[in-house]
Design a protein around this motif. Structure first.
Motif, PDB file in Angstrom:
ATOM      1  N   ASN A   1     -35.957   9.298  -7.791  1.00 51.41           N
ATOM      2  CA  ASN A   1     -35.015   8.782  -8.407  1.00 51.41           C
ATOM      3  C   ASN A   1     -33.748   9.447  -8.368  1.00 51.41           C
ATOM      4  OD1 ASN A   1     -36.821   7.150  -9.924  1.00 51.41           O
ATOM      5  ND2 ASN A   1     -37.316   8.832 -11.305  1.00 51.41           N
TER       6      ASN A   1
ATOM      7  N   GLN B   1     -31.772   8.037 -12.819  1.00 50.93           N
ATOM      8  CA  GLN B   1     -31.374   6.591 -13.009  1.00 50.93           C
ATOM      9  C   GLN B   1     -32.374   5.564 -12.301  1.00 50.93           C
ATOM     10  OE1 GLN B   1     -28.629   5.888 -14.586  1.00 50.93           O
ATOM     11  NE2 GLN B   1     -28.280   8.143 -15.072  1.00 50.93           N
ATOM     12  N   GLY B   2     -33.116   5.944 -11.333  1.00 54.69           N
ATOM     13  CA  GLY B   2     -34.119   4.891 -10.952  1.00 54.69           C
ATOM     14  C   GLY B   2     -35.310   4.729 -11.946  1.00 54.69           C
ATOM     15  N   ASP B   3     -35.923   3.728 -11.303  1.00 56.92           N
ATOM     16  CA  ASP B   3     -37.023   3.134 -12.390  1.00 56.92           C
ATOM     17  C   ASP B   3     -38.120   4.251 -11.760  1.00 56.92           C
ATOM     18  OD1 ASP B   3     -36.029  -0.158 -12.010  1.00 56.92           O
ATOM     19  OD2 ASP B   3     -35.650   1.289 -13.672  1.00 56.92           O
TER      20      ASP B   3
ATOM     21  N   ARG C   1     -25.842   4.949  -5.894  1.00 58.45           N
ATOM     22  CA  ARG C   1     -27.077   4.987  -6.958  1.00 58.45           C
ATOM     23  C   ARG C   1     -27.765   3.417  -6.949  1.00 58.45           C
ATOM     24  NH1 ARG C   1     -25.167   7.813 -12.691  1.00 58.45           N
ATOM     25  NH2 ARG C   1     -24.709   9.720 -11.823  1.00 58.45           N
ATOM     26  N   GLN C   2     -26.896   2.491  -6.565  1.00 58.56           N
ATOM     27  CA  GLN C   2     -27.655   1.364  -6.358  1.00 58.56           C
ATOM     28  C   GLN C   2     -28.705   1.401  -5.140  1.00 58.56           C
ATOM     29  OE1 GLN C   2     -27.423  -1.320  -8.053  1.00 58.56           O
ATOM     30  NE2 GLN C   2     -28.819  -2.671  -6.561  1.00 58.56           N
TER      31      GLN C   2
ATOM     32  N   HIS D   1     -37.120   0.132  -6.356  1.00 63.19           N
ATOM     33  CA  HIS D   1     -37.604  -1.127  -6.681  1.00 63.19           C
ATOM     34  C   HIS D   1     -38.730  -1.916  -5.563  1.00 63.19           C
ATOM     35  CE1 HIS D   1     -37.602  -5.564  -7.777  1.00 63.19           C
ATOM     36  NE2 HIS D   1     -37.457  -5.772  -6.595  1.00 63.19           N
TER      37      HIS D   1
ATOM     38  N   ARG E   1     -31.726   2.714  -6.513  1.00 60.59           N
ATOM     39  CA  ARG E   1     -32.641   1.699  -7.282  1.00 60.59           C
ATOM     40  C   ARG E   1     -33.080   0.735  -6.216  1.00 60.59           C
ATOM     41  NH1 ARG E   1     -27.552   1.759 -10.352  1.00 60.59           N
ATOM     42  NH2 ARG E   1     -27.534   3.021 -11.994  1.00 60.59           N
TER      43      ARG E   1
END
Length: 670
Positions: free
Chosen positions: A658, A662-664, A541-542, A549, A545
């Motif tokens: 996403n 979980q993502g922005d 998941r990182q 980003h 992200r």
């Protein structure tokens, strides 16, 4: 008896005879029963007798210690139970029973018709050929074979399945060398033993005791049939203190009798390296290490035929020759390295089927490489080696190259990045995903760290940045193009220099990379939902992200003109921005004011309003001029930027991917 031999004899006496009585007994036996002219057998019989005497003493000591331990166990019931359990386990293991049989079998035991001998021999042979023998089994079977307790034919059979599972005890080898002297072993069997010893030499746990009997081994060099193998063994054991004047004279005498044999010349060349004043003979700078093997590597037709017939023995011979040639070149001369390495990089050889000897040489040589010696060959080998396990990759590849990378020129940094891109492109697609995937991830992250530091050291040089983007054009497609379930994002030290580059090509390539990252992540996410197999994917998941980003910042910078505003990834103090006296600094890196595209914006402004004397670039954003400007920009060949805009920037839509919410979320375009 020669003085040097007597000196060697005295060293062995002090090493193996622990009291005056045993020393006197050995001297008496030597003077009375052994002819003085047979110096070789004097030395080795003495070693065998010394070993036998020490063995008797150790047996007595162990016997007395055993009595004491038995008496102590009678008072401790728990220890007695443990001992009984151990004996029960040993009694049920046929392999341990076979080893016990061979350790106790007496000399003169008949071989023919002995079913017990054959049954135990088959048991040990099966283990040796299937998974290798442990060190204690190597000691027992080697001593049994070399002592000829059941004849010479059994010795040959044992040596053929004496395959070590881990290491070979050096004491077993020393004892076998002693038996080589005192037993009546056939010459062919002695040759077989020496070949076995050379094969397992690197697996011997220690060589100190072997080097202690260097003088004894050297006396076998006069045996015509054994001389090539003895010289090879001496070559591996030789240290500076091993070189003596009488040994040099002996080798020179042998050369006079036998001619300029390669094995003698190699040993003399090593002696000359350690003590050049002792070897005055002129040795050739390049020696033939077998010419048939070198000619095979230099022939495309021969290599194609070898690959077609799949002859394993020929590949083994080539591998051995390469390793020996590279080792020789390290000691003797550097031109030999260039020749051999060039042969090993022959285009007819498949990168995935390279030779282990060249890999082993490379891993050792990288620790002492200065970055310039044999650079084309070493860099070629780096691009051909397979991916090593993640537990070893840091020590074998990363640590040696980090120091070279940081202290080298820009040209070397560019080449190293190019090599890593080649390694990724040549990865096999049908390997297991356990340790292999971890190694690939470690490799990509390591190159990312090198790239970020290299850009800082070289001031974001455009040439270095170009090759780094080449590497990430391969990395971004690892899932769709190469079938590897992994996605690794570039570090910030690579992303931001590419986004803020002054040349439009770098920004365009970054747009293409982000477009391919989105394609790969979207496909991986869909496949992950369909198969419901999360463990096989090296996509965390990182990673989602990080991608969101980067994408959010890139859209805000190039499209929404929201640079340096609060909440963005890069924040600059407003007072500092006011001191710069730049009007509307938050628009400094959009598609109009970005330094990479400013020239195109001015050209478009001149074509739209040729009569205007004052330039107002903000007028491009009004009405249809913005769409016309994008078409004009894309027509200049910026296909990567076009794919990025079309896939990530749509009106009244969300730009980004996403991971399960979980993502922005990405900002929409203005």
């Amino acid at each position: 008896m020669p003085g040097e031999l007597r000196k060697t004899l005295a060293e062995v006496v002090s090493a193996h005879a622990h009291n005056k009585r045993s020393r006197a007994r050995f001297e008496f036996c030597l003077n009375k029963f052994v002819p003085e002219e047979n110096t070789i057998h004097i030395c080795f019989r003495y070693v065998a007798m010394a070993k036998a005497a020490n063995l008797s003493r150790s047996d007595l000591d162990s016997s007395s210690g055993s009595d004491l331990s038995v008496s102590s166990r009678t008072s401790n019931r728990s220890l007695r139970v443990v001992e009984k359990e151990r004996r029960r386990n040993e009694a049920g293991d046929p392999f341990l029973l076979a080893l016990k049989y061979f350790s106790e079998v007496e000399a003169g035991t008949p071989r023919i018709g002995n079913d017990v001998l054959e049954r135990n021999l088959v048991q040990v042979e099966r283990v040796g050929l299937s998974r290798g023998l442990p060190p204690e089994a190597i000691s027992v079977m080697l001593d049994y074979a070399m002592s000829l307790r059941t004849g010479g034919m059994i010795c040959v059979r044992v040596l053929k399945f004496l395959i070590p599972a881990t290491v070979v005890p050096q004491e077993a080898v020393v004892q076998a060398v002693a038996w080589l002297c005192v037993s009546k072993i056939a010459i062919s069997t002695q040759v077989l033993f020496l070949r076995w010893l050379l094969t397992v030499f690197d697996m011997i746990d220690s060589k100190d005791n072997l080097r202690a009997i260097y003088g004894f081994i050297f006396h076998f060099v006069t045996e015509e049939n054994l001389s090539p193998y003895i010289c090879h063994l001496l070559y591996l054991l030789t240290r500076r203190e091993s070189v003596r004047p009488f040994r040099v004279r002996k080798l020179l005498d042998l050369q006079t009798k036998m001619g300029r044999q390669p094995f003698l010349l190699h040993l003399l060349s090593l002696y000359k390296v350690f003590c050049p004043e002792l070897v005055t003979l002129a040795l050739p700078s390049q020696m033939r290490l077998p010419s048939q093997m070198g000619s095979l590597l230099g022939s495309s037709l021969a290599l194609c035929y070898l690959d077609y017939v799949q002859d394993d023995s020929a590949f083994l011979r080539l591998n051995f020759w390469l390793g020996h040639a590279l080792h020789e070149g390290t000691i003797t001369n550097q031109p030999l390295h260039a020749y051999v390495l060039s042969l090993s990089l022959h285009p007819s050889l498949s990168p995935q089927e390279g030779f282990s000897s060249t890999e082993g040489f490379l891993y050792k040589f990288l620790n002492v490489w200065d970055g310039s010696l044999l650079r084309p060959q070493i860099l070629g080998l780096l691009s051909d080696i397979p991916v090593v396990p993640s537990s070893c990759i840091n020590q074998l590849l990363f640590e040696p190259l980090v120091q070279l990378f940081f202290t080298s020129t820009l040209f070397f940094k560019v080449i190293v990045n190019r090599i890593y891109m080649t390694i990724l492109q040549l990865l096999p697609r049908n390997m297991s995903l356990s340790g292999f995937m971890d190694s690939v991830v470690e490799l990509v992250r390591f190159v990312g760290r090198l790239a970020a530091m290299g850009l800082q050291l070289e001031g974001c040089h455009s040439l270095l940045l170009s090759f780094i983007l080449d590497f990430y054009e391969t990395v971004c497609d690892m899932f769709l193009k190469y079938g590897l379930p992994m996605v690794v994002m570039p570090p910030v030290g690579v992303f931001y220099p590419a986004l803020f580059a002054t040349d439009p090509v770098s920004v365009d390539r970054l747009g293409y990379i982000m477009y391919r990252y989105k394609k790969n992540l979207t496909s991986a996410k869909c496949l992950q939902k369909e198969t419901k197999v999360i463990e096989a994917f090296h996509i965390s998941r990182q990673t989602y992200r990080e991608f969101n980003h980067y994408l959010s910042f890139m859209v805000s910078c190039l499209w929404n003109s929201k640079m340096f505003l609060p909440g963005m990834a890069i924040e600059v103090d407003q007072e500092l921005l006011s001191l710069s006296k730049v009007a509307k600094p938050w628009t400094s890196f959009d598609l109009i004011h970005h330094p990479a595209f400013l020239g195109y914006a001015l050209d478009f402004h001149h074509k739209c309003w040729p009569e205007r004397k004052e330039i107002d670039l903000n007028s491009i954003k009004a009405g249809k001029q913005w769409d016309w400007y994008l078409e004009f920009l894309f027509s200049q060949g910026f296909q990567g930027l076009q794919q990025f805009v079309q896939s990530s920037i749509t009106r009244r839509s969300v730009a980004g991917t996403n991971d399960q919410g979980q993502g922005d979320r990405q900002p929409t375009n203005s």
